[in-house]
Design a protein around this motif. Sequence first.
Motif, PDB file in Angstrom:
ATOM      1  N   CYS A  49      -5.035 -54.537  81.865  1.00 50.21           N
ATOM      2  CA  CYS A  49      -5.452 -55.493  82.909  1.00 50.21           C
ATOM      3  C   CYS A  49      -4.287 -56.196  83.604  1.00 50.21           C
ATOM      4  N   THR A  50      -3.073 -55.903  83.221  1.00 47.87           N
ATOM      5  CA  THR A  50      -1.819 -56.453  83.762  1.00 47.87           C
ATOM      6  C   THR A  50      -1.615 -57.951  83.501  1.00 47.87           C
ATOM      7  N   SER A  51      -2.387 -58.531  82.610  1.00 54.39           N
ATOM      8  CA  SER A  51      -2.168 -59.934  82.244  1.00 54.39           C
ATOM      9  C   SER A  51      -0.866 -60.047  81.453  1.00 54.39           C
ATOM     10  N   ASP A  52      -0.197 -61.183  81.619  1.00 53.42           N
ATOM     11  CA  ASP A  52       1.009 -61.419  80.829  1.00 53.42           C
ATOM     12  C   ASP A  52       0.750 -62.382  79.672  1.00 53.42           C
ATOM     13  N   ALA A  53      -0.526 -62.688  79.411  1.00 50.97           N
ATOM     14  CA  ALA A  53      -0.893 -63.597  78.326  1.00 50.97           C
ATOM     15  C   ALA A  53      -1.258 -62.783  77.082  1.00 50.97           C
ATOM     16  N   TYR A  54      -0.603 -63.083  75.977  1.00 49.24           N
ATOM     17  CA  TYR A  54      -0.888 -62.343  74.747  1.00 49.24           C
ATOM     18  C   TYR A  54      -0.566 -63.188  73.527  1.00 49.24           C
ATOM     19  N   ASP A  55      -1.094 -62.747  72.396  1.00 51.62           N
ATOM     20  CA  ASP A  55      -0.785 -63.320  71.094  1.00 51.62           C
ATOM     21  C   ASP A  55      -0.403 -62.173  70.175  1.00 51.62           C
ATOM     22  N   TRP A  56       0.300 -62.498  69.096  1.00 52.05           N
ATOM     23  CA  TRP A  56       0.603 -61.520  68.046  1.00 52.05           C
ATOM     24  C   TRP A  56      -0.469 -61.668  66.987  1.00 52.05           C
ATOM     25  N   ASN A  57      -1.316 -60.646  66.830  1.00 53.83           N
ATOM     26  CA  ASN A  57      -2.425 -60.708  65.893  1.00 53.83           C
ATOM     27  C   ASN A  57      -2.380 -59.559  64.896  1.00 53.83           C
ATOM     28  N   PRO A  58      -2.904 -59.799  63.696  1.00 49.75           N
ATOM     29  CA  PRO A  58      -2.919 -58.736  62.691  1.00 49.75           C
ATOM     30  C   PRO A  58      -3.883 -57.620  63.070  1.00 49.75           C
ATOM     31  N   VAL A  59      -3.522 -56.405  62.676  1.00 48.29           N
ATOM     32  CA  VAL A  59      -4.408 -55.252  62.806  1.00 48.29           C
ATOM     33  C   VAL A  59      -4.652 -54.703  61.400  1.00 48.29           C
ATOM     34  N   SER A  60      -5.636 -53.844  61.282  1.00 45.41           N
ATOM     35  CA  SER A  60      -6.065 -53.364  59.963  1.00 45.41           C
ATOM     36  C   SER A  60      -5.027 -52.508  59.250  1.00 45.41           C
ATOM     37  N   GLY A  61      -4.168 -51.828  60.007  1.00 51.20           N
ATOM     38  CA  GLY A  61      -3.223 -50.898  59.392  1.00 51.20           C
ATOM     39  C   GLY A  61      -3.868 -49.566  59.054  1.00 51.20           C
ATOM     40  N   LYS A  62      -5.108 -49.380  59.489  1.00 48.49           N
ATOM     41  CA  LYS A  62      -5.817 -48.124  59.244  1.00 48.49           C
ATOM     42  C   LYS A  62      -5.881 -47.324  60.532  1.00 48.49           C
ATOM     43  N   GLY A  63      -5.836 -46.009  60.376  1.00 50.36           N
ATOM     44  CA  GLY A  63      -5.906 -45.155  61.546  1.00 50.36           C
ATOM     45  C   GLY A  63      -6.008 -43.704  61.138  1.00 50.36           C
ATOM     46  N   ARG A  64      -5.616 -42.836  62.061  1.00 57.66           N
ATOM     47  CA  ARG A  64      -5.675 -41.392  61.837  1.00 57.66           C
ATOM     48  C   ARG A  64      -4.422 -40.749  62.407  1.00 57.66           C
ATOM     49  N   VAL A  65      -4.039 -39.636  61.812  1.00 56.95           N
ATOM     50  CA  VAL A  65      -2.915 -38.869  62.341  1.00 56.95           C
ATOM     51  C   VAL A  65      -3.388 -38.234  63.651  1.00 56.95           C
ATOM     52  N   PHE A  66      -2.743 -38.597  64.744  1.00 55.81           N
ATOM     53  CA  PHE A  66      -3.076 -38.028  66.055  1.00 55.81           C
ATOM     54  C   PHE A  66      -2.329 -36.712  66.253  1.00 55.81           C
ATOM     55  N   SER A  67      -1.057 -36.703  65.854  1.00 49.75           N
ATOM     56  CA  SER A  67      -0.192 -35.531  65.971  1.00 49.75           C
ATOM     57  C   SER A  67       0.950 -35.703  64.975  1.00 49.75           C
ATOM     58  N   PHE A  68       1.628 -34.616  64.639  1.00 42.09           N
ATOM     59  CA  PHE A  68       2.728 -34.735  63.695  1.00 42.09           C
ATOM     60  C   PHE A  68       3.642 -33.524  63.778  1.00 42.09           C
ATOM     61  N   VAL A  69       4.843 -33.697  63.246  1.00 42.77           N
ATOM     62  CA  VAL A  69       5.796 -32.601  63.069  1.00 42.77           C
ATOM     63  C   VAL A  69       6.369 -32.719  61.670  1.00 42.77           C
ATOM     64  N   ILE A  70       6.771 -31.588  61.129  1.00 40.33           N
ATOM     65  CA  ILE A  70       7.437 -31.557  59.836  1.00 40.33           C
ATOM     66  C   ILE A  70       8.885 -31.183  60.100  1.00 40.33           C
ATOM     67  N   TYR A  71       9.786 -32.085  59.732  1.00 35.53           N
ATOM     68  CA  TYR A  71      11.211 -31.836  59.926  1.00 35.53           C
ATOM     69  C   TYR A  71      11.759 -31.052  58.735  1.00 35.53           C
ATOM     70  N   HIS A  72      12.401 -29.937  59.038  1.00 33.37           N
ATOM     71  CA  HIS A  72      13.034 -29.106  58.018  1.00 33.37           C
ATOM     72  C   HIS A  72      14.559 -29.136  58.145  1.00 33.37           C
ATOM     73  N   ARG A  73      15.038 -29.987  59.041  1.00 34.60           N
ATOM     74  CA  ARG A  73      16.469 -30.119  59.281  1.00 34.60           C
ATOM     75  C   ARG A  73      16.796 -31.600  59.428  1.00 34.60           C
ATOM     76  N   ALA A  74      17.886 -32.026  58.850  1.00 29.72           N
ATOM     77  CA  ALA A  74      18.302 -33.428  58.951  1.00 29.72           C
ATOM     78  C   ALA A  74      19.154 -33.605  60.206  1.00 29.72           C
ATOM     79  N   TYR A  75      18.682 -34.407  61.125  1.00 34.54           N
ATOM     80  CA  TYR A  75      19.434 -34.687  62.343  1.00 34.54           C
ATOM     81  C   TYR A  75      20.312 -35.919  62.185  1.00 34.54           C
ATOM     82  N   HIS A  76      20.254 -36.528  61.007  1.00 38.07           N
ATOM     83  CA  HIS A  76      21.107 -37.653  60.635  1.00 38.07           C
ATOM     84  C   HIS A  76      21.375 -37.492  59.140  1.00 38.07           C
ATOM     85  N   PRO A  77      22.592 -37.711  58.689  1.00 34.98           N
ATOM     86  CA  PRO A  77      22.914 -37.488  57.276  1.00 34.98           C
ATOM     87  C   PRO A  77      22.036 -38.277  56.305  1.00 34.98           C
ATOM     88  N   GLY A  78      21.521 -39.420  56.713  1.00 33.50           N
ATOM     89  CA  GLY A  78      20.695 -40.241  55.839  1.00 33.50           C
ATOM     90  C   GLY A  78      19.377 -39.588  55.442  1.00 33.50           C
TER      91      GLY A  78
END
Length: 135
Positions: A49-78
Amino acid sequence: MSDYAKPIPTPSEDSRPYWEATRNHELKLQQCRVCKAFRFPPAEVCSECTSDAYDWNPVSGKGRVFSFVIYHRAYHPGFQGEIPYVVGVIELDEGPRMLSNVVGCKPEEVRCDMPVEVTFEDITDEMSLPKFQPA
């Protein structure tokens, strides 16, 4: 926790409340005061709605995997010791999508539409990362 070898997020002024919540093992997102839509990542205005009014509110932390990839190579040493690992787009029950790791199961068990819930990894005394595990 001092031996954490992966990149650590640097909170911006806009994202600071998000990272403060994750440090407390809470998932909070911006919620528009006008249309009540949640949004992620943090933004100055609501994409609904393009409003600039908001609050920081808790969410459930529940959801579903929409998409994913499996990394088989480390692109960072960590990440070398974690190959293979899963990076997923998680669609929260409240609507927004988040990019995160899917943990707590074998990579080959991850499926699109798989129910997940947030868990937190404490990486330093000041920073915790939200990750998602099978619900």
